[in-house]
Design a protein around this motif. Structure first.
Motif, PDB file in Angstrom:
ATOM      1  N   THR A   1      -7.241   0.683  -5.762  1.00 44.34           N
ATOM      2  CA  THR A   1      -5.537   0.906  -6.476  1.00 44.34           C
ATOM      3  C   THR A   1      -4.947   1.982  -6.595  1.00 44.34           C
ATOM      4  O   THR A   1      -5.288   2.990  -6.248  1.00 44.34           O
ATOM      5  N   LEU A   2      -3.538   1.544  -6.737  1.00 46.39           N
ATOM      6  CA  LEU A   2      -2.540   2.753  -6.815  1.00 46.39           C
ATOM      7  C   LEU A   2      -2.509   3.109  -8.681  1.00 46.39           C
ATOM      8  O   LEU A   2      -1.836   2.467  -9.227  1.00 46.39           O
TER       9      LEU A   2
ATOM     10  N   ARG B   1       1.187  -1.234   0.228  1.00 42.71           N
ATOM     11  CA  ARG B   1       0.001  -0.187  -0.045  1.00 42.71           C
ATOM     12  C   ARG B   1       1.056   1.363  -0.312  1.00 42.71           C
ATOM     13  O   ARG B   1       1.828   1.106   0.884  1.00 42.71           O
TER      14      ARG B   1
ATOM     15  N   GLU C   1      -3.858   7.337  -2.863  1.00 41.78           N
ATOM     16  CA  GLU C   1      -2.870   5.596  -2.460  1.00 41.78           C
ATOM     17  C   GLU C   1      -4.135   5.572  -1.995  1.00 41.78           C
ATOM     18  O   GLU C   1      -4.801   4.839  -2.901  1.00 41.78           O
ATOM     19  N   GLY C   2      -3.103   3.576  -2.540  1.00 41.39           N
ATOM     20  CA  GLY C   2      -3.822   2.572  -2.910  1.00 41.39           C
ATOM     21  C   GLY C   2      -2.712   1.463  -3.175  1.00 41.39           C
ATOM     22  O   GLY C   2      -1.689   1.080  -2.771  1.00 41.39           O
TER      23      GLY C   2
ATOM     24  N   LYS D   1       1.713   5.416  -0.948  1.00 38.07           N
ATOM     25  CA  LYS D   1       0.723   6.577  -1.055  1.00 38.07           C
ATOM     26  C   LYS D   1       2.261   7.651  -2.002  1.00 38.07           C
ATOM     27  O   LYS D   1       3.392   7.611  -1.460  1.00 38.07           O
TER      28      LYS D   1
END
Length: 166
Positions: A117-118, A70, A129-130, A72
């Motif tokens: 998801t990013l 995850r 964020e993802g 950012k």
């Protein structure tokens, strides 16, 4: 904040890394980015989360583990006139996993990751964020993630950044 970031000085989970990307080639615009790996999940928990995101997600190949990260991604212009967005794309091609032993690039996997998801477009002053997913050798105890702004959907140039996936 990790400024001395390299293939031998990896950013730890939770440590923001500041850098910059240059967008467009005719009149270059410099934008500041900050990337933080917020958490990673590996093995059975990663498989459970991937199956929850999409039951059709396949198990990893023999001898491999999935690693979910995850991340950012913060994006800031340096001038009021800086309006160019940064394209993370549909499948974030700028994010790559490498072997912790010799920095060999792992192949990409195409799976449905947990939400968020990013992906997508990030405008100046925004952050996203993802999750991203990688398949790494099950014996690799220290896989590495890199952000390479020169690849994928990126329209810019900048230095490659290195992060721990463990």
């Amino acid at each position: 904040i990790a400024q001395d970031n390299s293939s031998t000085t990896l950013a730890a989970i939770g440590l923001p890394v500041r850098s910059m990307v240059e967008l467009r080639s005719v009149y270059s615009n410099i934008y500041d980015i900050t990337i933080t790996v917020l958490e990673t999940v590996r093995g059975k928990e990663a498989i459970d989360r991937l199956k929850a995101a999409d039951p059709a997600n396949k198990m990893p190949a023999e001898g491999f583990d999935y690693v979910l990260a995850r991340v950012k991604f913060e994006f800031k212009g340096r001038a009021v006139s800086d309006k160019i967005p940064f394209d993370l794309g549909n499948a974030p091609l700028q994010w790559i996993a490498l072997s912790g032993n010799d920095l060999t690039e792992y192949g990409r996997v195409s799976l449905t990751v947990p939400k968020p998801t990013l992906t997508g477009i990030v405008g100046p002053g925004q952050s996203v964020e993802g999750w991203v997913v990688f398949a790494v050798d099950a014996k690799d105890s220290k896989p590495v993630m890199v952000f390479d702004p020169d690849t994928g959907g990126a329209t810019g140039r900048g230095r490659t950044l290195f992060f721990k996936l463990y």
